[in-house]
Design a protein around this motif. Structure first.
Motif, PDB file in Angstrom:
ATOM      1  N   GLY A  24       0.779  -1.229   0.000  1.00  0.00           N
ATOM      2  CA  GLY A  24       0.000   0.000   0.000  1.00  0.00           C
ATOM      3  C   GLY A  24       0.810   1.277   0.000  1.00  0.00           C
ATOM      4  N   ILE A  25       2.127   1.203  -0.239  1.00  0.00           N
ATOM      5  CA  ILE A  25       2.981   2.379  -0.173  1.00  0.00           C
ATOM      6  C   ILE A  25       2.758   3.326  -1.355  1.00  0.00           C
ATOM      7  N   MET A  26       2.271   2.780  -2.489  1.00  0.00           N
ATOM      8  CA  MET A  26       2.177   3.574  -3.712  1.00  0.00           C
ATOM      9  C   MET A  26       0.730   3.659  -4.205  1.00  0.00           C
ATOM     10  N   PRO A  27      -0.009   4.706  -3.825  1.00  0.00           N
ATOM     11  CA  PRO A  27      -1.367   4.876  -4.347  1.00  0.00           C
ATOM     12  C   PRO A  27      -1.324   5.095  -5.856  1.00  0.00           C
ATOM     13  N   MET A  28      -2.333   4.624  -6.574  1.00  0.00           N
ATOM     14  CA  MET A  28      -2.368   4.765  -8.022  1.00  0.00           C
ATOM     15  C   MET A  28      -3.729   5.293  -8.485  1.00  0.00           C
ATOM     16  N   SER A  29      -3.686   6.107  -9.531  1.00  0.00           N
ATOM     17  CA  SER A  29      -4.919   6.589 -10.166  1.00  0.00           C
ATOM     18  C   SER A  29      -4.906   6.332 -11.667  1.00  0.00           C
ATOM     19  N   ILE A  30      -3.789   5.798 -12.168  1.00  0.00           N
ATOM     20  CA  ILE A  30      -3.599   5.664 -13.616  1.00  0.00           C
ATOM     21  C   ILE A  30      -4.613   4.716 -14.247  1.00  0.00           C
ATOM     22  N   GLN A  31      -5.109   3.752 -13.476  1.00  0.00           N
ATOM     23  CA  GLN A  31      -6.030   2.765 -14.043  1.00  0.00           C
ATOM     24  C   GLN A  31      -7.258   3.422 -14.675  1.00  0.00           C
ATOM     25  N   LYS A  32      -7.764   4.457 -14.019  1.00  0.00           N
ATOM     26  CA  LYS A  32      -8.982   5.122 -14.492  1.00  0.00           C
ATOM     27  C   LYS A  32      -8.733   6.489 -15.125  1.00  0.00           C
ATOM     28  N   LEU A  33      -7.585   7.107 -14.818  1.00  0.00           N
ATOM     29  CA  LEU A  33      -7.346   8.478 -15.280  1.00  0.00           C
ATOM     30  C   LEU A  33      -6.247   8.596 -16.323  1.00  0.00           C
ATOM     31  N   GLY A  34      -5.477   7.520 -16.559  1.00  0.00           N
ATOM     32  CA  GLY A  34      -4.412   7.583 -17.538  1.00  0.00           C
ATOM     33  C   GLY A  34      -3.286   8.507 -17.116  1.00  0.00           C
TER      34      GLY A  34
END
Length: 352
Positions: free
Chosen positions: A294-304
């Motif tokens: 859980g150290i690296m939050p990600m948003s790329i899956q939905k926002l590119g």
């Protein structure tokens, strides 16, 4: 005195473009020949490598300065400040205002000047300027804001990252699926609160690396050769990032006298999920540590990948509790890090 992010806001465009929406695209090799695989196979491999399922595009009537203004308004409101007290407006972008259906970038007046105008700020001592620094532009803007404040030249700055990459992509290049649009904004100011910016690191690699990201012709040789699109040498960028970014992150963390075990989150430029995971893995290996869950939050899956907007947008989503199973708490130490065109790398160690 500490220098902190006291407000944030973002603008996420309404149009969600899924990988399935590329099913009828004609993807070509650089030499103009069709790719061997079907679009279903191409998009499946793309998702596996980048993690991107969908991305956001702006409405046809909007340009970069518009969405930057929307994010700026939210950041000012979130910080509960008088906009007339801003000393600097620093806007990081790369391509200016590109209107829908056109091939020309508009940067006169500067986008920052347009945002100040749209915010209706009357104070002439509020200086507005643009920053071109590739994807690391927002982080570099924060570093510049900190420098102004430490030098006594400012007390409060608005730093924005905004981009509409959908306007500069080659529809015949499969890499075009990576890019998206968006804007994120932050208020940076001197405060008596604890925490803030603990250390920063920046480097520009311009010998062999300068043109890893560049403007080039469409892969469709029937297109006008004078019209240019964003292009990249993906493999070279990947190898460069895995070598240099972890080193810059380590130098930044070490400068702050922070133990790797005290680091709570890494907010990294959302460029490519697998590349980001590999960067973070190599970063922890420099300390002979395993990557914490859980150290690296990600948003790329939905926002590119919205370039300069990815980090401030992700930070805003985290502060509002909109990233599943992720949160930021008072006193947490986080590491911002980015890599992009130039090739530029930077990082900030920051205490919430």
């Amino acid at each position: 005195m500490n220098i902190k992010i006291t407000g944030c806001g973002s603008y996420i465009p309404n149009e969600a473009v899924t990988n399935k929406d590329f099913s009828k695209h004609v993807f070509l090799e650089e030499n103009g020949t069709p790719l061997q695989h079907t679009n279903e196979v191409i998009t499946h491999k793309f998702k596996k490598i980048t993690g991107i399922e969908e991305r956001r595009y702006v409405d046809n009537n909007l340009v970069t300065s518009d969405i930057a203004f929307f994010a700026a308004e939210k950041a000012i409101e979130n910080a509960k400040i008088d906009k007339e007290t801003l000393d600097y407006i620093i806007l990081a972008h790369n391509f200016g205002d590109v209107k829908n259906g056109t091939i020309q970038s508009d940067m006169v007046p500067s986008l920052a000047a347009r945002i100040k105008h749209n915010l209706n700020i009357k104070n002439p001592k509020c200086v507005a300027y643009d920053l071109l620094f590739g994807c690391p532009g927002w982080i570099e803007g924060v570093i510049q804001a900190q420098a102004y404040i430490k030098a006594g030249m400012a007390k409060r700055c608005l730093v924005i990252g905004a981009e509409t990459l959908s306007r500069v992509v080659d529809p015949h290049d499969r890499d075009s699926m990576i890019y998206s649009d968006g804007a994120g904004a932050t208020i940076i100011e001197a405060t008596e609160e604890s925490g803030g910016i603990l250390a920063h690191e920046t480097a520009s690699f311009t010998n062999e690396e300068a043109h890893y990201l560049f403007f080039g012709e469409s892969y469709n040789q029937k297109h006008d050769s004078d019209v240019r699109y964003i292009k990249m040498h993906g493999r070279k960028i990947y190898e460069f990032a895995l070598t240099q970014v972890p080193l810059a992150m380590k130098e930044c963390l070490d400068k702050s006298n922070t133990s790797i075990t005290d680091l709570k989150k890494i907010i990294i430029h959302q460029a490519n999920e697998k590349m980001d995971e590999a960067i973070v893995d190599r970063f922890y290996k420099l300390y002979n540590q395993n990557v914490p869950e859980g150290i690296m939050p990600m948003s790329i899956q939905k926002l590119g990948n919205s370039s300069v907007a990815t980090i401030p947008t992700l930070y805003d989503l985290l502060t509002r509790g909109e990233i599943e199973n992720q949160e930021l708490n008072k006193g947490d130490i986080v590491l911002f890090a980015s890599v992009g065109a130039g090739m530029n790398i930077n990082a900030i160690t920051y205490k919430i």
